[in-house]
Design a protein around this motif. Sequence first.
Motif, PDB file in Angstrom:
ATOM      1  N   ASN A  29      -3.098  22.109 -27.447  1.00 39.84           N
ATOM      2  CA  ASN A  29      -3.183  23.540 -27.148  1.00 39.84           C
ATOM      3  C   ASN A  29      -4.197  24.144 -28.103  1.00 39.84           C
ATOM      4  OD1 ASN A  29      -1.320  23.744 -25.112  1.00 39.84           O
ATOM      5  ND2 ASN A  29       0.320  24.546 -26.383  1.00 39.84           N
TER       6      ASN A  29
ATOM      7  N   VAL B 148      -4.522  27.755 -24.511  1.00 44.05           N
ATOM      8  CA  VAL B 148      -5.150  27.055 -23.390  1.00 44.05           C
ATOM      9  C   VAL B 148      -5.058  25.557 -23.675  1.00 44.05           C
ATOM     10  CG1 VAL B 148      -6.685  28.946 -22.767  1.00 44.05           C
ATOM     11  CG2 VAL B 148      -7.454  27.247 -24.409  1.00 44.05           C
ATOM     12  N   ASP B 149      -5.088  24.763 -22.615  1.00 38.49           N
ATOM     13  CA  ASP B 149      -4.932  23.322 -22.812  1.00 38.49           C
ATOM     14  C   ASP B 149      -6.104  22.504 -22.293  1.00 38.49           C
ATOM     15  OD1 ASP B 149      -4.529  23.605 -20.121  1.00 38.49           O
ATOM     16  OD2 ASP B 149      -2.520  22.745 -20.097  1.00 38.49           O
ATOM     17  N   SER B 150      -7.245  23.179 -22.082  1.00 33.63           N
ATOM     18  CA  SER B 150      -8.435  22.439 -21.662  1.00 33.63           C
ATOM     19  C   SER B 150      -9.658  22.986 -22.379  1.00 33.63           C
ATOM     20  CB  SER B 150      -8.636  22.520 -20.146  1.00 33.63           C
ATOM     21  OG  SER B 150      -9.117  23.794 -19.777  1.00 33.63           O
TER      22      SER B 150
ATOM     23  N   SER C 274     -11.316  25.832 -20.406  1.00 37.17           N
ATOM     24  CA  SER C 274     -10.649  27.127 -20.592  1.00 37.17           C
ATOM     25  C   SER C 274     -11.001  27.720 -21.957  1.00 37.17           C
ATOM     26  CB  SER C 274      -9.142  26.976 -20.477  1.00 37.17           C
ATOM     27  OG  SER C 274      -8.785  26.548 -19.187  1.00 37.17           O
TER      28      SER C 274
END
Length: 86
Positions: A59, A72-74, A77
């Motif tokens: 995260n 966010v986890d990407s 993003s």
Amino acid sequence: EVVSPPTIVVVRGDPSAFPSWRAAMAQAYRPNTFTLMIPNVANHLPAPLNKLAPPAGVNAYVCAGVSCLAPVDSITSLDALIGPSV
């Protein structure tokens, strides 16, 4: 820093994923961005850095001053949140 606080990116999670996040952050020149990579097993952190680590993956929290956006986890993003390089 008082008038325009730096952007602080706190990346929490599996340290084996950090190289790709670090490489992505290094692709752009963002002199007003400070990035911290904190493994999910880190304990006893100061309150501002004690962001929740995901059970798997990574995260990232984008903060300015004492305010942080939702995690966010990407990498895509994260790039959308912090914007282009200068």
